[in-house]
Design a protein around this motif. Structure first.
Motif, PDB file in Angstrom:
ATOM      1  N   GLU A   1     -19.330  41.457  11.499  1.00  0.00           N
ATOM      2  CA  GLU A   1     -19.817  42.314  12.588  1.00  0.00           C
ATOM      3  C   GLU A   1     -20.634  41.516  13.604  1.00  0.00           C
ATOM      4  O   GLU A   1     -21.170  42.083  14.548  1.00  0.00           O
TER       5      GLU A   1
ATOM      6  N   SER B   1     -23.114  50.272   8.004  1.00  0.00           N
ATOM      7  CA  SER B   1     -23.852  51.452   8.476  1.00  0.00           C
ATOM      8  C   SER B   1     -25.363  51.327   8.251  1.00  0.00           C
ATOM      9  O   SER B   1     -26.076  52.319   8.253  1.00  0.00           O
TER      10      SER B   1
ATOM     11  N   HIS C   1     -29.434  54.330  15.629  1.00  0.00           N
ATOM     12  CA  HIS C   1     -28.438  55.249  16.198  1.00  0.00           C
ATOM     13  C   HIS C   1     -29.081  56.228  17.170  1.00  0.00           C
ATOM     14  O   HIS C   1     -30.144  56.803  16.861  1.00  0.00           O
TER      15      HIS C   1
ATOM     16  N   ASP D   1     -24.741  53.205  18.979  1.00  0.00           N
ATOM     17  CA  ASP D   1     -25.793  52.270  18.583  1.00  0.00           C
ATOM     18  C   ASP D   1     -26.695  52.020  19.787  1.00  0.00           C
ATOM     19  O   ASP D   1     -26.218  51.954  20.930  1.00  0.00           O
TER      20      ASP D   1
ATOM     21  N   LYS E   1     -16.678  44.275  19.741  1.00  0.00           N
ATOM     22  CA  LYS E   1     -17.228  45.126  18.690  1.00  0.00           C
ATOM     23  C   LYS E   1     -16.251  46.209  18.227  1.00  0.00           C
ATOM     24  O   LYS E   1     -16.339  46.713  17.116  1.00  0.00           O
TER      25      LYS E   1
ATOM     26  N   HIS F   1     -23.647  58.589  10.861  1.00  0.00           N
ATOM     27  CA  HIS F   1     -24.200  57.534  11.718  1.00  0.00           C
ATOM     28  C   HIS F   1     -25.217  58.084  12.710  1.00  0.00           C
ATOM     29  O   HIS F   1     -25.186  57.803  13.905  1.00  0.00           O
TER      30      HIS F   1
END
Ligand code: GAL
Length: 420
Positions: A43, A72, A96, A307, A341, A377
């Protein structure tokens, strides 16, 4: 006449060059910048692209990329909590948009108001109003959004489906019909991974079963968790779980995606960071090497999450953190980050030519679909609810008792003040 005008322009340019310092020089930032996130390993590349942009503008700042691995944020959030409670905040951290930010850190009065930055940078008009509402309260705006991810996506490899003679299911009824056939071929119908991915699957199934309106009503406190509608969603979820792999709890989300890539499994439901993983890390071509559909029974619905990064009160390097937030919120930063991403930019002026065909389709869906918030999320519920929900999920995995978990969820919702 023309010559003298040219001379004048040259003189003016020279004056400008020697008297107006460039933006990056004007700030002369130095020292450290510690950014905290769970974007490590696979990531990481998108975050690295942002850090590179930051370093170009602030070469004298030492960037400490403090990552805690774990999809997560399962591990990162626990570490962050310890640091925040111990008054050792990083300079900026991933959080988040929605209740994870507002119902947790803003409620605890741990964040700085960023309204000044939104005004100064013209972000009030750059980000959708609905998103600003999600990161704001009547007292301020509390983070800078960097992604829009979609949660309800079904992933597959077209060549494998062809080999097995099945099509991507548009409904759960279709899935439940083809799943036994896939099992006979020795293929796991639906790849699953560690516990948070079970919550992730649940939200797609619950959205399918309830529909967008009732999903929203649940989080607004207008539909009870122990109502027959929600019990029905758990029952459907139980049926689907039977067609997942037994080693799920020991796998990362990337390993569940790998199961689909290698043909051990037919499908996986995961957020579109899986598209980032397949295209950026695995160099697979969207539409050719991997395919996608909205998760069954959710066509026309976009379950989103975003995000963002915030500025905690007491950040040791506040100025450096503000410079970081400026990069994140900029069009250039956002369009460098998101294509890698597997997310679309939250900015309305994003340059879509920089994005692959999956992301272009996600951007088109985000515009026309009914948009709802993700539970797994951080959009729909605060951390109190999420923590309890994970424990309830473990109970369901053992008992498959839809009535019991629905009751437990209602008690939890009361405790976490959902919709209040
Ligand atoms: C989500 C996050 C995504 C991605 C994913 C997997 O919570 O919003 O950006 O990192 O977890 O780790």
């Amino acid at each position: 006449m023309k010559k003298s005008l040219a001379k004048l322009c040259l003189a003016f340019a020279a004056v400008l060059l020697f008297t107006v310092p460039q933006v990056s020089q004007a700030k002369e930032l130095s020292g450290n910048l510690e950014i905290f996130s769970w974007w490590a390993g696979d990531e990481g590349p998108a975050l690295q692209a942002l850090i590179k942009k930051y370093k170009e503008q602030n070469p004298n700042v030492n960037v400490i990329d403090a990552t805690v691995t774990g999809g997560s944020g399962v591990n990162a959030k626990a570490v962050l909590k310890t640091r925040m409670l111990g008054n050792e905040p990083p300079d900026s951290f991933q959080v988040h948009s929605g209740q994870e930010l507002i119902g947790t850190w803003v409620k605890a009065d741990r964040m700085e108001d960023l309204t000044f930055l939104f005004k100064e940078q013209g972000w009030m008009d750059a980000f959708p109003k609905g998103l600003i509402k999600l990161i704001g309260t009547d007292k301020g705006i509390w983070s800078v959004p960097v992604t829009i991810h979609r949660s309800n996506v079904l992933w597959y490899v077209p060549a494998n489906l062809k080999k097995w003679g099945v099509a991507a299911p548009k409904t759960w009824a279709e899935f439940l019909t083809i799943a036994p056939k896939l099992e006979k071929e020795g293929v796991v119908p639906l790849a699953l991974a560690e516990n948070w991915t079970v919550n992730h699957l649940w939200e797609s199934v619950a959205l399918a079963s309830l529909g967008a309106e009732k999903w929203d009503a649940l989080w607004a406190g207008k539909l009870r968790f122990d109502s027959p509608d929600v019990v029905k969603a758990w029952e459907l979820f139980g049926k689907i779980l039977k067609y997942t792999n037994h080693d799920a709890s020991s796998l990362s989300w990337q390993q569940a995606t790998d199961m689909v890539i290698t043909g051990r499994a037919a499908f996986n439901i995961m957020g579109d960071w899986a598209a980032g993983y397949m295209s950026t890390t695995k160099k697979m071509v969207p539409g050719k090497d991997f395919g996608w559909e909205p998760s069954p029974d959710t066509a026309g619905e976009f379950m989103f999450l975003s995000d963002s990064f915030g500025l905690p009160k007491g950040a040791p390097d506040r100025d450096n953190a503000i410079a970081w937030l400026k990069i994140i919120g900029s069009k250039e930063g956002s369009d460098a980050f998101n294509p890698l991403k597997g997310s679309i930019s939250p900015r309305m002026d994003s340059d879509l030519s920089k994005y692959n065909s999956y992301l272009q389709s996600a951007a088109a869906d985000f515009k026309k679909d009914v948009v709802v918030g993700s539970l797994a999320h951080g959009v729909a519920a605060n951390e109190t609810f999420m923590g309890g929900f994970s424990r309830i999920m473990e109970m369901f995995l053992k008992t498959h008792n839809a009535q019991a978990v629905s009751k437990a969820c209602q008690q939890l919702a009361d405790k976490a003040k959902i919709g209040k």
